[in-house]
Design an enzyme around this catalytic site. Structure first.
Site, mmCIF file in Angstrom:
data_model
loop_
_atom_site.group_PDB
_atom_site.id
_atom_site.type_symbol
_atom_site.label_atom_id
_atom_site.label_comp_id
_atom_site.label_asym_id
_atom_site.label_seq_id
_atom_site.Cartn_x
_atom_site.Cartn_y
_atom_site.Cartn_z
ATOM 1 N N PHE A 182 27.127 -95.828 -29.623
ATOM 2 C CA PHE A 182 27.075 -97.110 -28.914
ATOM 3 C C PHE A 182 28.261 -97.165 -27.962
ATOM 4 O O PHE A 182 29.412 -97.048 -28.386
ATOM 5 C CB PHE A 182 27.135 -98.291 -29.897
ATOM 6 C CG PHE A 182 27.034 -99.621 -29.195
ATOM 7 C CD1 PHE A 182 25.815 -100.270 -29.079
ATOM 8 C CD2 PHE A 182 28.157 -100.211 -28.616
ATOM 9 C CE1 PHE A 182 25.714 -101.475 -28.404
ATOM 10 C CE2 PHE A 182 28.057 -101.410 -27.935
ATOM 11 C CZ PHE A 182 26.838 -102.048 -27.840
ATOM 12 N N ASP A 291 35.607 -92.857 -26.949
ATOM 13 C CA ASP A 291 35.410 -94.305 -26.857
ATOM 14 C C ASP A 291 35.958 -94.940 -28.132
ATOM 15 O O ASP A 291 35.360 -94.844 -29.203
ATOM 16 C CB ASP A 291 33.906 -94.586 -26.694
ATOM 17 C CG ASP A 291 33.593 -96.076 -26.668
ATOM 18 O OD1 ASP A 291 34.460 -96.892 -27.037
ATOM 19 O OD2 ASP A 291 32.460 -96.428 -26.280
ATOM 20 N N LYS A 322 38.046 -104.987 -27.545
ATOM 21 C CA LYS A 322 38.040 -105.653 -28.862
ATOM 22 C C LYS A 322 39.455 -105.993 -29.353
ATOM 23 O O LYS A 322 40.104 -106.847 -28.780
ATOM 24 C CB LYS A 322 37.283 -104.786 -29.875
ATOM 25 C CG LYS A 322 35.760 -104.759 -29.598
ATOM 26 C CD LYS A 322 35.020 -104.153 -30.765
ATOM 27 C CE LYS A 322 33.546 -104.015 -30.559
ATOM 28 N NZ LYS A 322 32.771 -105.031 -31.221
ATOM 29 N N THR A 346 37.297 -107.463 -8.828
ATOM 30 C CA THR A 346 38.144 -108.607 -8.486
ATOM 31 C C THR A 346 39.309 -108.753 -9.452
ATOM 32 O O THR A 346 40.464 -108.842 -9.039
ATOM 33 C CB THR A 346 37.332 -109.915 -8.489
ATOM 34 O OG1 THR A 346 36.289 -109.799 -7.531
ATOM 35 C CG2 THR A 346 38.203 -111.108 -8.124
#
Lengths: 465, 465
Positions: A182, A291, A322, A346
Site C-alpha cells: 500500500f 516507503d 503519519k 503551492t
C-alpha cells in the site's frame, strides 16, 4: 500542565452511542459516512485514551490509523501552542518552495534531519503520504531519464511531446511494486497499491510490474528453510519482471516497498530479503524507495523500520508521513531533481507541522520512548504468543517489531467481530489484510498498557471460544 | 489586537538581501533552492505587506501563489489561536474519515457549506489541491463505471483484474482537459496539466484527450465575432475528441477546466463558452469538473469564478484549495462514491484548517470583502488599461475579473525583468503563461493599495521604456 492520563477504559454506552449516531446522521447529509466509527471528544482525550462524544473512554491501540505519535493532548504540544512566537507559523501558511520562513532551515535540521536515514542529508516536505510518494516517484523518473540521456538537457521533442502526454517527453517508465503493498491512493501511488480491490476498482492505472511479497510461515524458527526459499523465489521474480518490462519498453525506474506491508496484512520479510532486493535494484540501475509512511516514527523500536536491516546505505529514497505529522521524503543526493519547479506545489508541506514534529522528537528523546517501545513491544508480542497458544484454532501468526505487531484471526468475520467486541469493552483496534488485527499504539504505550490491553483482549477471546 | 497595516513598502536592500542569500545557501544543503525568491519574516508581515529577513517590506500582489485570503497575521485569525477551545484541533489531528471530532458537521456547515456552489450540498475535504483533483477524478471514474454497468456491483473479474492494474477492473477511461490548463502535479492531475513542459517532463502519463482552450483577442469589444468563432472552434474540437476517444476505447468520464486558466497565462473565455461546454458534457454523459483551486475564494469579486456564468447547475464537481486553506471538492449527489473507503485516506483534510476557513468567511462577510474586491478590481483593471495605452509596445491584453487580473508583456525576458525591478521597489508580482504578469492580491487589497501599486508599476515601466 502536568502529564496526566486516565487509569483505564470507562464505557458508558455501546459504541457508537446515541450522540455518535445522531452526528453520523448529520454528517451523512454532507459526506459518505460508511467508514465513520464514531465521533470523538478530542478535548477530553489524553495519552493512550480516546474519549468519544458519549463519554466512553477507550484505550487506543490504533491511534488514528497509526498517525498519533505521543498520544492525545501531550502537554509538550499544548505548551508549544501557547508560545506566542509560534502563532505566525499557524496563521501564515507560506508557499515553502518560493518564500520559506527564516527558521525553516533550522527547523528542518532540528526535526527531520536529526532523524535522517543513513546516507541521506536531503529532505523534501509534502502535505501528506500520497503526495510524498507521488513526488518520490517523479524524482525517480527524472533521475532515471537523465541517466538514460547521459545529460540533463531535454530535446525539443522531449519538451513538445510531454505537453501532450506522449513520449519521449512522457516516457513509458514504470515503478515495480509488490502484491499486498500500500503506497497511497492518488493515481500514481494507486498503481503501486495492491492491498484491497475497493481501493483500486474503476480507476485507470499503469501497466507496471507487480512482484510477489514473501509469504512467511510461522513460527519463523520452524520454517527457516521454507522461508528462505520463499524469499529467494520472490527475489527471482523481481529480477524476471525487471528484465521483462525492459523488453516491453517500459523500464523499471524504481522499486517501492514497505519494510512491513502494513495495510496488506503486516507481512514481514527478513533483513536479508531487503539487502538482496537493494542489490538487485542497484544491479539493474533502478532507484530503491522504502516507503515508511506507516512504519516510520519509532513504533518498531527503531525510528525507521529499515534500521532493523543493519545497512549503511538502505535506500535511495525514504518517504514518510503519519506519525511524522508532515509528509515528505528523504533522498540521496543524486535523486534531487536537477532543476527547480520539477518537484513543486503551492505549499510543499506545512511549517506548523514541522514545529510539532520537532517537539515530538524532543519528547521521544527525553522520555527514551524508543526503549519504552522495545520494552512494551516485547511484552505485547509475548502476550500474543501466550494467547495464541491458549486459543490455537482462533489465533495464529503472532508477529511484530516493537509495538508494531499483528496477529491472524481464523477468518474475516471473526476478526471483525473481535474488533467490535473489544471496542465495547474499551479497546480500539484496527484490522489489516484479509484476517489480521494490527496493533498500532502510540509511542507512550507502556508495559502496563500492554497488560491492560491483554486482559481485555483475553476476555473477548474467552467469550468467543 | 487591533487591525494594523503598514503605510507602504520600505526597502533596505536589494532582494534577496544578504540574510536571505545566507539562508538560501544553508537550505541549499538540504533541498533544491532554485525556486526560492527570498526568506520571510512572517511575524512582522501584516495585511498586504510581506516583510523579508533583511527588513524589506513589500506590497504583496502575489500572496504565496494566490493562497493568502485576508492578508498576513489578520487579528481575527490570531485571536482564534488564543482561544483554548481551539487548541485540541491543532494538537490532535484525526483520521477524519473514521473518527471525526464532535464539531465536524457543524464546522463544515458553517464554513464550506455556507459557500457551496449552486446545486451542491455535499463536500469532501482533502489536504491539498492535487489530492482534491485526484479524488475528484476518482469520483468521476467510479460514477461513470457504475453508470456503464447499470448497477454498482462489480464482477469478480473487475475485482481480480483491478488488483493487477488491468481492465476491466482498472478501465481505460479518460479525463478531457485543455491545453494551457493546470490541475496539479501528482500523476493523475499531471495528465491533465498542460501549462509548462518542466512540470511534465520525464513523468509517465495517460493517453487522454486535450482540447484547445479559446485564445481570445483583446480588446474583447473589437473582436466579438472572431472570439465567438474561436470559442465555437474549441467546443467543436471538444465534441470531436469525446467521440474519437470513445472510438479508441478510452471513453471520457469527465471534463476538467478552470474558469480562468491561471498558471497557463490567465486565459479567459465567455460565460457562453462554459454554458455550452457544460451542455456538451451532459449530452455525452461526461461529468463536468470545474477546478477553482486558484480562482475560488473571492478574488474574482464573487466567491466562485463560475458564478459569473450565471448558471443554476454550473458543474458536477467543484474543487478548491489555496485561499480556502483546506483542499477538497463539492459534488452533486450522484457523484458521491457508492461505498466507503473508495474516496479515503488517513487524514482526509485537517480540521484546524476548517477553523481558520470559518473565521476567514466571517471576515469576508463582516468586512464586505467581495464588494471591496469588485471595487479594487475595477480600479486595478482601469489602471492597467491606462498603462497599456501609455506603453503600447510593452503592454497588451489587460484583462481580469475582480482583482484576478493579468497583463501581457512584450516578451518573456522583459516580463521577468519587470517582476524583479518591481520587487526591488517593494512590489511582489508573479508571472504566468509565456509572458503575462498575474495579479493575485489578498481580498483586503483596497483601492488605495491599487493606486500605490500602479504608481510603482508605472515607475518601473517608465524606466524600461
Amino acid at each position: 500542565q502536568v502529564e496526566f492520563e486516565y487509569d483505564g477504559p470507562s464505557m458508558k454506552t455501546q459504541v457508537p452511542g446515541p450522540r455518535s449516531q445522531e452526528l453520523t446522521k448529520q454528517l451523512g447529509d454532507i459526506q459518505n459516512v460508511g467508514a465513520v466509527h464514531f465521533f470523538c471528544n478530542y478535548e477530553e482525550s489524553r495519552g493512550n485514551y480516546l474519549v468519544d462524544v458519549d463519554g466512553n473512554r477507550m484505550l487506543d491501540v490504533y491511534t488514528q490509523i497509526s498517525s498519533i505519535p505521543i498520544g492525545y493532548n501531550h502537554p509538550a504540544l499544548l505548551k508549544l501552542m501557547t508560545n506566542p512566537n509560534n502563532l505566525s507559523a499557524f496563521v501564515n501558511r507560506p508557499a515553502l518552495g518560493i518564500l520559506p520562513p527564516e527558521n525553516f532551515p533550522d527547523k528542518l535540521t532540528e526535526s527531520l534531519l536529526s532523524v535522517a536515514p543513513s546516507g541521506m542529508t536531503r529532505v523534501q516536505t509534502m502535505a501528506c503520504g500520497s503526495c510524498s510518494n507521488e513526488n518520490a516517484y517523479k524524482a525517480m523518473f527524472i533521475w532515471y531519464r537523465n541517466k538514460e540521456r547521459g545529460h540533463n538537457t531535454p530535446s525539443d521533442e522531449d519538451l513538445s511531446s510531454c505537453m501532450i502526454n506522449q513520449g519521449p517527453g512522457c516516457p513509458d517508465l514504470s515503478i515495480l511494486s509488490f502484491m499486498g503493498g500500500f503506497h497511497g491512493r492518488t493515481m500514481g501511488c494507486l498503481a503501486t497499491t495492491h492491498s484491497k480491490a475497493i481501493h483500486k476498482l474503476d480507476v485507470p492505472s499503469f501497466d507496471w510490474p507487480i512482484a510477489p511479497f514473501p509469504k512467511l510461515q510461522y513460527p519463523l524458527e520452524e520454517f527457516t528453510r521454507e522461508n528462505a526459499q520463499e524469499e529467494a523465489r520472490c527475489l527471482e521474480e523481481v529480477e524476471d519482471l525487471i528484465v521483462k518490462w525492459r523488453q516491453k519498453g517500459k523500464p523499471v525506474a524504481g522499486i517501492v516497498i514497505e519494510p512491513i506491508q502494513a495495510e496488506g496484512g503486516d507481512n514481514h520479510a527478513s533483513p536479508d530479503f531487503f539487502k538482496n532486493l537493494r542489490n538487485i535494484a542497484r544491479k539493474h540501475g533502478c532507484a530503491f524507495h522504502v516507503d515508511e509512511v506507516q512504519t516510520g516514527g519509532g513504533a518498531t523500536g527503531k525510528f525507521w523500520a529499515h534500521e532493523h536491516w543493519g545497512m549503511d546505505d538502505p535506500a535511495d529514497i525514504v518517504s514518510f508521513s503519519k506519525k511524522l505529522l508532515t509528509g515528505g521524503y528523504y533522498h540521496r543526493d543524486e535523486l534531487q531533481a536537477d532543476k527547480p519547479y520539477r518537484i513543486f506545489n503551492t505549499w510543499m508541506g506545512d511549517p506548523s507541522k514541522n514545529l510539532f514534529l520537532a517537539e515530538v522528537l524532543n519528547v521521544i528523546r527525553r522520555e527514551n520512548l524508543l526503549e519504552e517501545v522495545t520494552r512494551s513491544g516485547k511484552a505485547l508480542l509475548h502476550g500474543l504468543y501466550e494467547l495464541q497458544a491458549q486459543y490455537p484454532g482462533l489465533l495464529s501468526r503472532a508477529r511484530g517489531q516493537g509495538t508494531f505487531c499483528a496477529i491472524d484471526i481464523r477468518d474475516d468475520a471473526t476478526r471483525n467481530s473481535i474488533i467490535l467486541k473489544a471496542r465495547d469493552k474499551g479497546v480500539l483496534l484496527g484490522g489489516c489484510g484479509e484476517r489480521s488485527i494490527r496493533f498500532r499504539p502510540a509511542l507512550v504505550f507502556k508495559e502496563y498498557h500492554v497488560h491492560l490491553f491483554l486482559n481485555i483482549f483475553n476476555d473477548v477471546l474467552a467469550q468467543l471460544k
